[in-house]
Design an enzyme around this catalytic site. Structure first.
Site, PDB file in Angstrom:
ATOM      1  N   TYR A 297       6.952  41.334  34.664  1.00 58.18           N
ATOM      2  CA  TYR A 297       7.921  42.108  35.773  1.00 58.18           C
ATOM      3  C   TYR A 297       7.933  43.721  35.480  1.00 58.18           C
ATOM      4  O   TYR A 297       8.085  44.695  36.051  1.00 58.18           O
ATOM      5  CB  TYR A 297       9.221  41.751  35.969  1.00 58.18           C
ATOM      6  CG  TYR A 297       9.268  40.470  36.924  1.00 58.18           C
ATOM      7  CD1 TYR A 297       9.695  40.425  38.000  1.00 58.18           C
ATOM      8  CD2 TYR A 297       9.243  39.167  36.373  1.00 58.18           C
ATOM      9  CE1 TYR A 297       9.387  39.434  38.955  1.00 58.18           C
ATOM     10  CE2 TYR A 297       9.176  38.172  36.976  1.00 58.18           C
ATOM     11  CZ  TYR A 297       9.103  38.204  38.296  1.00 58.18           C
ATOM     12  OH  TYR A 297       9.267  37.051  39.074  1.00 58.18           O
TER      13      TYR A 297
ATOM     14  N   HIS B 281      11.853  24.498  36.951  1.00 61.01           N
ATOM     15  CA  HIS B 281      11.854  25.799  37.192  1.00 61.01           C
ATOM     16  C   HIS B 281      13.546  25.786  37.034  1.00 61.01           C
ATOM     17  O   HIS B 281      14.191  26.172  37.900  1.00 61.01           O
ATOM     18  CB  HIS B 281      11.594  26.247  38.416  1.00 61.01           C
ATOM     19  CG  HIS B 281      11.728  27.925  38.491  1.00 61.01           C
ATOM     20  ND1 HIS B 281      10.460  28.740  38.586  1.00 61.01           N
ATOM     21  CD2 HIS B 281      12.651  29.206  38.137  1.00 61.01           C
ATOM     22  CE1 HIS B 281      10.780  29.874  38.724  1.00 61.01           C
ATOM     23  NE2 HIS B 281      11.899  29.989  38.313  1.00 61.01           N
TER      24      HIS B 281
ATOM     25  N   GLU C 277       3.847  34.888  38.122  1.00 60.23           N
ATOM     26  CA  GLU C 277       4.828  35.608  38.752  1.00 60.23           C
ATOM     27  C   GLU C 277       4.886  37.071  38.505  1.00 60.23           C
ATOM     28  O   GLU C 277       4.582  37.534  37.178  1.00 60.23           O
ATOM     29  CB  GLU C 277       6.456  35.437  38.205  1.00 60.23           C
ATOM     30  CG  GLU C 277       6.972  34.017  38.884  1.00 60.23           C
ATOM     31  CD  GLU C 277       8.260  33.883  38.478  1.00 60.23           C
ATOM     32  OE1 GLU C 277       8.932  34.504  38.230  1.00 60.23           O
ATOM     33  OE2 GLU C 277       8.503  32.616  38.358  1.00 60.23           O
TER      34      GLU C 277
ATOM     35  N   ASN D  40       4.390  35.273  33.487  1.00 57.37           N
ATOM     36  CA  ASN D  40       5.350  35.880  34.465  1.00 57.37           C
ATOM     37  C   ASN D  40       5.745  37.248  33.700  1.00 57.37           C
ATOM     38  O   ASN D  40       5.905  37.270  32.483  1.00 57.37           O
ATOM     39  CB  ASN D  40       6.624  35.175  34.414  1.00 57.37           C
ATOM     40  CG  ASN D  40       6.718  33.808  35.333  1.00 57.37           C
ATOM     41  OD1 ASN D  40       5.621  33.529  35.640  1.00 57.37           O
ATOM     42  ND2 ASN D  40       7.571  33.155  35.400  1.00 57.37           N
TER      43      ASN D  40
ATOM     44  N   GLU E 130       9.364  29.926  31.875  1.00 56.42           N
ATOM     45  CA  GLU E 130      10.339  30.796  31.331  1.00 56.42           C
ATOM     46  C   GLU E 130      11.091  30.051  30.189  1.00 56.42           C
ATOM     47  O   GLU E 130      12.515  30.107  30.571  1.00 56.42           O
ATOM     48  CB  GLU E 130      10.921  31.755  32.141  1.00 56.42           C
ATOM     49  CG  GLU E 130       9.975  32.414  33.157  1.00 56.42           C
ATOM     50  CD  GLU E 130      10.701  33.466  33.738  1.00 56.42           C
ATOM     51  OE1 GLU E 130      11.570  33.483  33.704  1.00 56.42           O
ATOM     52  OE2 GLU E 130       9.989  34.545  34.249  1.00 56.42           O
TER      53      GLU E 130
ATOM     54  N   ARG F   6       2.393  28.642  44.680  1.00 65.59           N
ATOM     55  CA  ARG F   6       2.895  28.326  43.572  1.00 65.59           C
ATOM     56  C   ARG F   6       4.461  27.935  43.762  1.00 65.59           C
ATOM     57  O   ARG F   6       5.084  28.862  44.112  1.00 65.59           O
ATOM     58  CB  ARG F   6       2.993  29.053  42.336  1.00 65.59           C
ATOM     59  CG  ARG F   6       3.868  28.466  41.029  1.00 65.59           C
ATOM     60  CD  ARG F   6       3.930  29.729  39.907  1.00 65.59           C
ATOM     61  NE  ARG F   6       4.591  28.882  38.721  1.00 65.59           N
ATOM     62  CZ  ARG F   6       5.806  29.637  38.443  1.00 65.59           C
ATOM     63  NH1 ARG F   6       6.178  30.854  38.790  1.00 65.59           N
ATOM     64  NH2 ARG F   6       6.659  29.237  37.356  1.00 65.59           N
TER      65      ARG F   6
HETATM   66  C1  GBH Z   1      11.858  35.467  37.345  1.00 68.51           C
HETATM   67  O1  GBH Z   1      12.282  35.834  35.807  1.00 68.51           O
HETATM   68  C2  GBH Z   1      12.177  33.901  37.382  1.00 68.51           C
HETATM   69  O2  GBH Z   1      11.278  33.182  36.979  1.00 68.51           O
HETATM   70  C3  GBH Z   1      12.200  33.965  38.981  1.00 68.51           C
HETATM   71  O3  GBH Z   1      13.185  32.610  39.319  1.00 68.51           O
HETATM   72  C4  GBH Z   1      13.259  35.023  39.525  1.00 68.51           C
HETATM   73  O4  GBH Z   1      13.473  34.969  40.646  1.00 68.51           O
HETATM   74  C5  GBH Z   1      12.329  36.313  39.287  1.00 68.51           C
HETATM   75  O5  GBH Z   1      12.093  36.270  37.715  1.00 68.51           O
HETATM   76  C6  GBH Z   1      13.241  37.626  39.542  1.00 68.51           C
HETATM   77  O6  GBH Z   1      14.441  37.898  38.753  1.00 68.51           O
HETATM   78  O7  GBH Z   1      20.208  40.306  33.387  1.00 68.51           O
HETATM   79  O8  GBH Z   1      19.758  41.445  31.121  1.00 68.51           O
HETATM   80  O9  GBH Z   1      20.152  38.994  31.194  1.00 68.51           O
HETATM   81  C7  GBH Z   1      11.984  37.014  35.381  1.00 68.51           C
HETATM   82  C8  GBH Z   1      12.385  37.237  33.745  1.00 68.51           C
HETATM   83  C9  GBH Z   1      13.975  37.389  32.179  1.00 68.51           C
HETATM   84  C10 GBH Z   1      14.150  38.564  34.436  1.00 68.51           C
HETATM   85  C11 GBH Z   1      15.360  37.745  31.952  1.00 68.51           C
HETATM   86  C12 GBH Z   1      15.830  38.752  34.046  1.00 68.51           C
HETATM   87  C13 GBH Z   1      17.521  38.578  32.368  1.00 68.51           C
HETATM   88  C14 GBH Z   1      17.877  40.006  31.782  1.00 68.51           C
HETATM   89  N1  GBH Z   1      13.702  37.483  33.577  1.00 68.51           N
HETATM   90  N2  GBH Z   1      15.984  38.715  32.734  1.00 68.51           N
HETATM   91  S1  GBH Z   1      19.522  40.136  31.745  1.00 68.51           S
END
Ligand code: GBH
Length: 481
Positions: free
Chosen positions: A313, A124, A382, A311, A171, A78
């Site tokens: 995490y 993106h 992701e 996505n 996202e 992807r």
């Molecule tokens: C992904 O987002 C992205 O799609 C990707 O590009 C990125 O590299 C990857 O995560 C790793 O970060 O700092 O408190 O504002 C993941 C979801 C949602 C994670 C928003 C970070 C910010 C929280 N993201 N979050 S804050």
């Protein structure tokens, strides 16, 4: 005894990246700036003062990246397209840049020749900067929706039968909230005047979210009417979402708050896509600040996913609050914590302040999405982790990323459990990321790759232990018993 968790032989697994995070080559072959190029030039926006000018240099190293994917035994890749390479000025009446477009068609041909299935993300986060300057970018419904639809059509036509999986937007929550509420991401608008001279965190993110949904739905309509029959393939939007446990599972107010947090982050977009309306909890809190869908818009957006792109995490505990929500609140009037009332910790620290591994939360969120949206086909687009202090390690130790191996083992098994035991129709999984890359406002300090990138040594790539482990995990789960 429960049967052992498995994945089917045709399960589509691989790795994910995004254009601005890996490509570099900002001026090659006629590319123009995106909002991330200009955002990075503003002092103080990126933690280490860096930008994507070189990144992993993937624009010049497509063959190396494909060799890495092959070495990792990936079945799919992807990646995202840089809109301003394809239409540098961005708009529907602006010229298409043939060399930029050809670059991507060639890359897709090379992937297919290597036996790797391409999954193409159209957007993106790297909007052509000119569209932001010309008419306010994502804030401008009429212009943005038409320009995005045109860009999508150009890509569908050029790719022909090659691409079977398209993601319209990555996202939209991040584009809306981080771009227009907190100002942490490009274009950096916020009510916080220490961050931005312009912006209204109480209104703009909801307008942007609405426009992204409409742009998604228009692109899907074009794909289905003009391309799907001839070229095959599927299209969907990718939503981020973390799993929310109630801080006190005995307190119904915390249970409600956890549900509300899922709605404010996931259902904000998924409810319109599956049901044609916003969640009641959001309407109740945001009132007229949340745009309304006209009947035509609602009909267009409803049913606009061939698959759900997920996505995922991490997880949080959610605690209710008693006070009235502030106008800029986007969480749903609640607090997120890493510790529960009983003193349990959600998971170990990583380099990313927001990320702590909790594999069980992945299984639970897969089930939550599957139940709420009527068992859609899900592609995990992701999933991955950073490691606390990884960037400080010498290379030989850095390549032994056991913490990341454990993360993938826990999460991939949790996904197989959701499929085997919870009836979740999950069909694919892309690990984030194939290689270390530009981690947005965090710069290069934070690494997410299963391959190390030596930024001071000619961007050479070195597979870490996790690069091999993922293939081993999938092969074991996909083995026919
Ligand atoms: C992904 O987002 C992205 O799609 C990707 O590009 C990125 O590299 C990857 O995560 C790793 O970060 O700092 O408190 O504002 C993941 C979801 C949602 C994670 C928003 C970070 C910010 C929280 N993201 N979050 S804050």
């Amino acid at each position: 005894m429960q049967p052992e968790s498995k994945l089917p032989a045709d399960f589509l697994w691989g790795f994910a990246t995004a254009s601005y995070q890996i490509e570099g080559a900002p001026h090659d072959d006629g590319r123009a700036d995106s909002i991330w190029d200009t955002f990075c030039r503003q002092p103080g926006k990126i933690a280490d003062g860096t930008n994507g000018d070189v990144a992993c240099d993937s624009y010049h190293r497509g063959a190396e990246d494909i060799a890495l994917l092959t070495e990792c035994r990936a079945k799919a890749y992807r990646f995202s397209l840089s809109w301003s390479r394809i239409i540098p000025l961005g708009g529907r009446n602006d010229p298409v840049n043939e060399p930029g477009l050809r670059h991507y068609v060639q890359f897709v041909d090379d992937l297919i020749a290597a036996g790797i299935e391409p999954m193409v993300t159209l957007y993106h986060w790297d909007l052509p900067d000119n569209l932001d300057k010309r008419y306010g970018g994502l804030l401008n419904k009429d212009e943005f929706v038409q320009d995005y639809a045109h860009y999508a059509r150009v890509v569908f036509a050029a790719m022909g039968t090659r691409v079977k999986y398209y993601v319209t937007f990555n996202e939209p929550w991040c584009s809306s909230i981080l771009g227009y509420s907190t100002g942490y991401f490009a274009p950096g608008r916020s009510s916080d005047r220490s961050k931005s001279a312009a912006g209204d965190s109480s209104r703009e993110p909801w307008i942007v979210g609405h426009n992204l949904l409409l742009a998604h739905a228009h692109a899907v309509k074009i794909f289905r009417e003009e391309f799907k029959q001839k070229t095959g393939g599927q299209i969907g939007i990718t939503l981020n979402g973390d799993y929310m446990y109630p801080w006190d599972p005995e307190d119904p107010r915390d249970v409600d708050a956890a549900q509300r947090k899922h709605e404010f982050s996931i259902s904000w977009f998924a409810d319109p896509v599956y049901f044609g309306k916003y969640p009641d909890s959001m309407r109740k809190q945001l009132k007229e600040r949340l745009p309304e869908f006209s009947p035509e818009e609602a009909a267009l957006v409803k049913g606009s996913n061939d698959f759900y792109g997920m996505n995922h995490y991490t997880a949080n505990y959610v605690k209710h609050v008693d006070s009235e929500p502030a106008p800029e609140d986007f969480l749903g009037n609640l607090e997120c914590t890493f510790e529960s009332k009983a003193g349990e910790n959600i998971g170990p620290e990583t380099q990313s302040p927001w990320l702590r591994p909790n594999g069980l939360g992945f299984r639970k969120l897969l089930k939550w999405i599957s139940d709420r949206y009527g068992r859609p086909a899900i592609y995990v687009t992701e999933n991955g982790t950073s490691l606390k202090g990884e960037n400080e390690l010498p290379l030989d130790r850095l390549l032994q990323d056991d913490f990341r191996v454990q993360y993938f083992d826990d999460y991939i098994r949790a996904m197989a459990d959701a499929r085997t035991h919870d009836g979740v129709d999950v069909r694919g999984y892309m690990a984030w990321s194939l290689m270390d890359n530009f981690e947005w406002a965090e710069g290069y300090e934070t690494r997410f790759g299963v391959c190390y990138v030596d930024y001071t040594g000619g961007q050479k790539r070195y597979p870490k232990k996790s690069a091999k482990a993922i293939g081993d995990i999938f092969e074991a789960l996909m083995k026919q018993h």
